[in-house]
Design a protein around this motif. Structure first.
Motif, PDB file in Angstrom:
ATOM      1  N   ASP A  62       0.865  -1.252   0.070  1.00  0.00           N
ATOM      2  CA  ASP A  62      -0.013  -0.062   0.045  1.00  0.00           C
ATOM      3  C   ASP A  62       0.935   1.173  -0.037  1.00  0.00           C
ATOM      4  O   ASP A  62       1.882   1.238   0.539  1.00  0.00           O
ATOM      5  CB  ASP A  62      -0.827   0.076   1.278  1.00  0.00           C
ATOM      6  CG  ASP A  62      -1.889  -0.875   1.272  1.00  0.00           C
ATOM      7  OD1 ASP A  62      -2.409  -1.274   0.169  1.00  0.00           O
ATOM      8  OD2 ASP A  62      -2.465  -1.540   2.202  1.00  0.00           O
ATOM      9  N   GLU A  63       0.380   2.366  -0.621  1.00  0.00           N
ATOM     10  CA  GLU A  63       1.086   3.455  -0.644  1.00  0.00           C
ATOM     11  C   GLU A  63       0.396   4.671   0.353  1.00  0.00           C
ATOM     12  O   GLU A  63      -0.709   4.542   0.553  1.00  0.00           O
ATOM     13  CB  GLU A  63       1.146   4.090  -1.982  1.00  0.00           C
ATOM     14  CG  GLU A  63       1.866   3.358  -2.851  1.00  0.00           C
ATOM     15  CD  GLU A  63       1.733   4.056  -4.370  1.00  0.00           C
ATOM     16  OE1 GLU A  63       1.551   5.205  -4.623  1.00  0.00           O
ATOM     17  OE2 GLU A  63       2.235   3.271  -5.269  1.00  0.00           O
ATOM     18  N   LYS A  64       1.232   5.411   1.019  1.00  0.00           N
ATOM     19  CA  LYS A  64       0.644   6.602   1.746  1.00  0.00           C
ATOM     20  C   LYS A  64       1.594   7.738   1.465  1.00  0.00           C
ATOM     21  O   LYS A  64       2.585   7.637   0.991  1.00  0.00           O
ATOM     22  CB  LYS A  64       0.886   6.261   3.245  1.00  0.00           C
ATOM     23  CG  LYS A  64       2.035   5.962   3.743  1.00  0.00           C
ATOM     24  CD  LYS A  64       1.937   5.373   5.132  1.00  0.00           C
ATOM     25  CE  LYS A  64       3.280   4.856   5.781  1.00  0.00           C
ATOM     26  NZ  LYS A  64       2.889   4.810   7.302  1.00  0.00           N
ATOM     27  N   ASP A  65       1.164   8.976   1.749  1.00  0.00           N
ATOM     28  CA  ASP A  65       2.118  10.135   1.831  1.00  0.00           C
ATOM     29  C   ASP A  65       3.079  10.217   2.602  1.00  0.00           C
ATOM     30  O   ASP A  65       3.167   9.466   3.751  1.00  0.00           O
ATOM     31  CB  ASP A  65       0.997  11.339   2.256  1.00  0.00           C
ATOM     32  CG  ASP A  65      -0.049  11.370   1.235  1.00  0.00           C
ATOM     33  OD1 ASP A  65      -0.071  11.364  -0.055  1.00  0.00           O
ATOM     34  OD2 ASP A  65      -1.166  11.906   1.795  1.00  0.00           O
TER      35      ASP A  65
END
Length: 67
Positions: free
Chosen positions: A2-5
């Motif tokens: 998953d990607e996040k800021d």
């Protein structure tokens, strides 16, 4: 994965605190482990609040309306 800021990452803020601690140590200020952990938590919360404010501002500044 998953990607996040980047600013939501505890690892990034941990690195910022470590860098700040190293720079502070060079000037004679020393942080213990508990203070460093509290600083990471505070910076993470601050970054989350800043992100929320930017999102709210972005919605009001948007030129298109929501359906």
């Amino acid at each position: 994965m998953d990607e996040k800021d980047w600013w939501k990452s505890r690892k990034v803020w941990g690195a910022v605190v470590a860098l700040a601690g190293a720079l502070a140590g060079m000037t004679g200020v020393h942080l213990d482990a508990a203070s460093s952990e509290e600083a990471v938590g505070a910076l993470t919360a601050l970054a989350g609040a800043a992100g929320a404010l930017v999102a709210i501002w972005g919605r009001f500044a948007a030129r298109e309306t929501l359906r």
